[in-house]
Scaffold this motif. Structure first.
Motif, PDB file in Angstrom:
ATOM      1  N   ILE A  38      64.747  70.393  53.498  1.00  0.00           N
ATOM      2  CA  ILE A  38      63.958  69.624  54.390  1.00  0.00           C
ATOM      3  C   ILE A  38      63.285  68.497  53.768  1.00  0.00           C
ATOM      4  N   LYS A  39      63.207  68.662  52.391  1.00  0.00           N
ATOM      5  CA  LYS A  39      62.780  67.393  51.702  1.00  0.00           C
ATOM      6  C   LYS A  39      63.708  66.568  51.781  1.00  0.00           C
ATOM      7  N   ALA A  40      65.005  66.650  51.721  1.00  0.00           N
ATOM      8  CA  ALA A  40      65.973  65.628  51.656  1.00  0.00           C
ATOM      9  C   ALA A  40      66.269  64.933  52.892  1.00  0.00           C
ATOM     10  N   ALA A  41      66.024  65.571  53.976  1.00  0.00           N
ATOM     11  CA  ALA A  41      66.438  65.112  55.155  1.00  0.00           C
ATOM     12  C   ALA A  41      65.620  63.863  55.482  1.00  0.00           C
ATOM     13  N   ASP A  42      66.259  62.961  56.375  1.00  0.00           N
ATOM     14  CA  ASP A  42      65.556  61.847  56.741  1.00  0.00           C
ATOM     15  C   ASP A  42      64.703  62.004  58.153  1.00  0.00           C
ATOM     16  N   ALA A  43      65.455  62.932  58.983  1.00  0.00           N
ATOM     17  CA  ALA A  43      64.526  63.282  60.190  1.00  0.00           C
ATOM     18  C   ALA A  43      64.779  64.798  60.541  1.00  0.00           C
ATOM     19  N   VAL A  44      63.959  65.283  61.472  1.00  0.00           N
ATOM     20  CA  VAL A  44      64.218  66.617  62.200  1.00  0.00           C
ATOM     21  C   VAL A  44      64.380  66.638  63.562  1.00  0.00           C
ATOM     22  N   VAL A  45      65.317  67.426  64.102  1.00  0.00           N
ATOM     23  CA  VAL A  45      65.224  67.422  65.442  1.00  0.00           C
ATOM     24  C   VAL A  45      64.889  69.119  65.992  1.00  0.00           C
ATOM     25  N   ILE A  46      63.971  69.089  66.865  1.00  0.00           N
ATOM     26  CA  ILE A  46      63.412  70.604  67.087  1.00  0.00           C
ATOM     27  C   ILE A  46      63.808  70.511  68.680  1.00  0.00           C
ATOM     28  N   ALA A  47      64.820  71.272  68.894  1.00  0.00           N
ATOM     29  CA  ALA A  47      65.345  71.577  70.354  1.00  0.00           C
ATOM     30  C   ALA A  47      64.961  72.811  70.857  1.00  0.00           C
ATOM     31  N   VAL A  48      63.899  73.227  71.260  1.00  0.00           N
ATOM     32  CA  VAL A  48      63.401  74.335  71.598  1.00  0.00           C
ATOM     33  C   VAL A  48      62.681  74.455  73.183  1.00  0.00           C
ATOM     34  N   ASP A  49      62.870  75.845  73.714  1.00  0.00           N
ATOM     35  CA  ASP A  49      62.247  75.947  75.046  1.00  0.00           C
ATOM     36  C   ASP A  49      61.053  76.932  74.789  1.00  0.00           C
TER      37      ASP A  49
ATOM     38  N   GLY B 122      55.108  65.633  57.871  1.00  0.00           N
ATOM     39  CA  GLY B 122      55.494  64.272  56.821  1.00  0.00           C
ATOM     40  C   GLY B 122      56.802  63.645  57.234  1.00  0.00           C
ATOM     41  N   LYS B 123      57.374  64.512  57.845  1.00  0.00           N
ATOM     42  CA  LYS B 123      59.080  64.250  58.302  1.00  0.00           C
ATOM     43  C   LYS B 123      58.916  63.591  59.698  1.00  0.00           C
ATOM     44  N   HIS B 124      60.061  62.601  60.111  1.00  0.00           N
ATOM     45  CA  HIS B 124      59.964  62.270  61.446  1.00  0.00           C
ATOM     46  C   HIS B 124      60.755  63.335  62.253  1.00  0.00           C
ATOM     47  N   VAL B 125      59.769  63.855  63.230  1.00  0.00           N
ATOM     48  CA  VAL B 125      60.256  65.101  63.865  1.00  0.00           C
ATOM     49  C   VAL B 125      60.482  64.818  65.415  1.00  0.00           C
ATOM     50  N   LEU B 126      61.593  64.950  66.066  1.00  0.00           N
ATOM     51  CA  LEU B 126      61.942  64.758  67.259  1.00  0.00           C
ATOM     52  C   LEU B 126      61.922  65.837  68.055  1.00  0.00           C
ATOM     53  N   GLN B 127      61.069  66.191  69.105  1.00  0.00           N
ATOM     54  CA  GLN B 127      60.950  67.457  69.848  1.00  0.00           C
ATOM     55  C   GLN B 127      61.553  67.377  71.376  1.00  0.00           C
ATOM     56  N   THR B 128      62.479  68.059  71.548  1.00  0.00           N
ATOM     57  CA  THR B 128      63.105  67.974  72.852  1.00  0.00           C
ATOM     58  C   THR B 128      63.588  69.377  73.468  1.00  0.00           C
ATOM     59  N   SER B 129      64.118  69.705  74.322  1.00  0.00           N
ATOM     60  CA  SER B 129      64.771  70.964  74.888  1.00  0.00           C
ATOM     61  C   SER B 129      66.141  71.118  74.356  1.00  0.00           C
ATOM     62  N   THR B 130      66.483  72.550  74.502  1.00  0.00           N
ATOM     63  CA  THR B 130      67.883  73.073  74.226  1.00  0.00           C
ATOM     64  C   THR B 130      68.744  72.375  75.314  1.00  0.00           C
ATOM     65  N   LYS B 131      68.298  71.924  76.360  1.00  0.00           N
ATOM     66  CA  LYS B 131      69.454  71.569  77.429  1.00  0.00           C
ATOM     67  C   LYS B 131      69.626  70.091  77.379  1.00  0.00           C
TER      68      LYS B 131
END
Length: 644
Positions: A217-228, A238-247
């Motif tokens: 997680i520390k080394a990642a440039d960004a995070v994608v959260i695809a959850v319902d 503290g990270k760039h977090v993009l939140q979206t759906s699984t679809k």
């Protein structure tokens, strides 16, 4: 080489005349001949017709793209003709005509430019502007503008890909079965294609897999959260977090990965709040509210499902000892069967509504909402309002605690420690339970009683209609909101002792994947090789009650597959209700049929009839794939990309 280098103002005809395919090809070829792109008009036209006789080059959307590789072409070129009224081009009426001429040894640069044209024509706005162009120069300007926009877009994507070297993420759907793993696979495959390291943690029905480490997680440039449903995001602060759906992760994985580095930096508010437009980071309030409600409900359903399934299966097993095996007054009474019935009905089902309400509240207010929500759900269960009352209890508790957080935030710092252990649970539980007991239980329990009585005593015509509607709704969005709402209704009826609707729902859910598997077997010439392989898997998914097995087919051909899903499932559900089939467990699949269905062979017959109806609809409405290349390769955006 760009399209604008192949199409010039002198090879554009905005008032194309002709009465059919022959005149259209000749008139467009004449433009190229007059522009000295072709050295023998008749022989070039003959080469175009040789290609045209293999398969029509009308590609849909009012577009025809006749073409040929010919030794009589001096330099690669495109002629464009337009007819506002439309001209019959074989069996299709077309308005936009592109004649593509390539030399016998056309270079890759020429072919790339020609393939690019097919992508441009997928754009409805671009096609409309071609129809509205007033001069030949306007057409050239449109082509130039489109190419500049593509260059800018590619440059932006390249810059994004250059900046992002590593992405991590989490996927989690409601049931934790299909969408969880499909979205993870889509994101990881997109990362491989883009040259970006992507690791996705899946929070499925069997627990957390491929778990992310603190170092990753520390080394990642960004995070994608695809959850319902709700997941804990604190570790991503503290990270760039993009939140979206699984679809969206399944449908647009590259877009999400490219946009991840531009997502807002997560500040640590506790739980995921799904982003509505991951590509732009913008949200509209109405859409945000709608998805928020859906997400909270799905979080409750996700945690409730294991209790429902475990309880339902144990009740079904108890019936194997006899229909009256749990009744001490019955001749079928069996002490062990009675124990299983008690575990399923009095323990697991009693916890179902509180667990659901608790985790709806948790999704809204984080951990402080759990106790008020669960206790409010228990009051709804004891008060007779059941699952519907639990829905209300979860939302009431969640937003009550959110309000309490704002109120108690004004307390002195020395008293803040009392909030999570005393003030939130006590005040939250008091307000929620009073509201449920005195305002909700009486009217909702009355509604439940009336609904139960109506379903128990409805006539055959009503049974057919209800069965069709329930099964059709379940498959209409393949795991989406309607699917979950229908399933929740089935659970509500199951807990009220009405088991027919659940049988219709489960019957409908098994039909679409099995039907598409049958279609790929019976109508082989209408599916690509990849689709036929997917069809084999669809049989297994359908048998295991994983409706999402139909998603690849629906995504490739939604206008035919989705209506067929609805009709086929509806037919099976209607027959199930008409035959009086009941299901005592809230799950489908071949493992449940022998122990939880009152008429297992009749139930299987309903599935097969519905599947055959859908199979025939799909098979008879799809067009046959006529070339060997098309049969053996996945479908492409346009024929132009592979014609040379």
């Amino acid at each position: 080489m760009e399209i604008s280098e192949l199409l010039t103002a002198e090879t554009v005809q905005l008032n194309l005349k002709g009465t059919g395919k022959k005149e259209i090809i000749t008139n467009l070829a004449t433009l190229l001949y007059d522009a000295q792109k072709v050295n023998d008009l008749d022989k070039f036209v003959g080469d175009v017709w040789a290609r045209e006789n293999e398969i029509s080059t009308a590609v849909g959307n009012g577009i025809a793209i006749p073409h040929a590789k010919s030794a009589y072409v001096d330099s690669a070129a495109i002629a464009f003709g337009r007819s506002i009224e439309g001209i019959e081009f074989g069996e299709d009426k077309c308005h936009l005509f592109f004649l593509i001429a390539a030399g016998a040894n056309a270079s890759n640069e020429h072919l790339k430019a020609l393939s690019k044209l097919s992508g441009f024509l997928m754009d409805e706005v671009f096609r409309a502007r071609l129809l509205l162009a007033e001069t030949n120069e306007d057409v050239i300007d449109l082509i130039n503008e489109k190419e500049r926009a593509e260059i800018a877009e590619n440059a932006q994507e390249s810059a994004s890909e250059e900046a992002v070297k590593s992405i991590v993420g989490v996927t989690a759907c409601t049931a934790g079965i299909a969408h969880t793993y499909m979205s993870a696979k889509a994101l990881e495959d997109a990362g491989t294609e883009l040259g970006i390291s992507v690791k996705i943690e899946t929070e499925g029905s069997s627990g957390t897999e491929n778990e992310l480490t603190a170092e990753e997680i520390k080394a990642a440039d960004a995070v994608v959260i695809a959850v319902d449903r709700t997941v804990d995001l604190e570790r991503f602060s503290g990270k760039h977090v993009l939140q979206t759906s699984t679809k969206q992760a399944i449908n647009e994985p590259k877009k999400l990965i490219s946009a991840a580095s531009q997502a807002p930096i997560y500040q640590g508010t506790g739980v995921a709040n799904n982003a509505e437009d991951a590509s732009s980071g913008s949200k509209t309030s109405a859409k945000s509210i709608g998805f928020g409600i859906y997400k909270h409900l799905m979080n409750g359903v996700s945690f409730m499902l294991p209790f429902v399934v475990a309880g339902g299966i144990l009740i079904a097993i108890s019936f194997m000892f006899g229909t009256g095996s749990a009744d001490p007054k019955s001749a079928d009474y069996n002490a062990f069967a009675a124990f299983l019935n008690m575990v399923g009905g009095q323990a697991a089902f009693a916890l179902m509504v509180p667990i659901f309400a608790g985790y709806v509240a948790y999704s809204i207010a984080d951990r402080p909402g759990l106790a008020p929500g669960a206790i409010g759900g228990m009051i709804a269960y004891l008060g007779g309002s059941g699952f519907l009352g639990g829905v209300i209890a979860g939302f009431v508790a969640g937003y009550v605690v959110v309000g309490l957080k704002k109120i108690f935030s004004k307390l002195p710092q020395s008293l803040q420690g009392l909030n999570p252990v005393l003030l939130y649970p006590v005040f939250g539980t008091f307000i929620t339970t009073v509201f449920i007991q005195y305002l909700i239980n009486s009217p909702v329990s009355g509604f439940n009683d009336q609904l139960t009585a109506w379903l128990s005593n409805m006539n055959s015509a009503n049974s057919l209609l209800i069965g069709f509607i329930l099964a059709a709704l379940l498959v209409s969005d393949m795991g989406g909101p309607l699917n979950k709402i229908t399933y929740a209704f089935g659970i509500q009826m199951l807990t009220a002792g009405v088991n027919g609707p659940m049988a219709a729902i489960m019957c409908g859910g098994m039909i679409p994947p099995i039907a598409l598997g049958l279609a790929t077997t019976i109508f082989r010439n209408k599916f690509t090789k990849q689709e036929r392989e997917t069809g084999k898997v669809a049989y297994v998914l359908g048998a295991c009650f994983i409706t999402e097995g139909v998603i690849p087919f629906a995504g490739a051909d939604p206008l035919r597959v989705i209506p067929a899903n609805i009709i086929g499932a509806g037919v099976g559900g209607a027959l199930s209700m008409a035959f009086g089939i009941t299901l005592s467990a809230p799950h489908g699949g071949i493992f449940v049929i022998p122990i939880a269905i009152n008429h297992p062979l009749l139930f299987v017959a309903c599935i097969l009839i519905g599947a055959m109806v859908e199979c025939l609809i799909v098979g008879l409405t799809k067009k046959a794939i006529t070339t060997e290349e098309a049969v053996n390769q996945p479908a492409k955006k346009s024929e132009v990309a592979s014609i040379f």
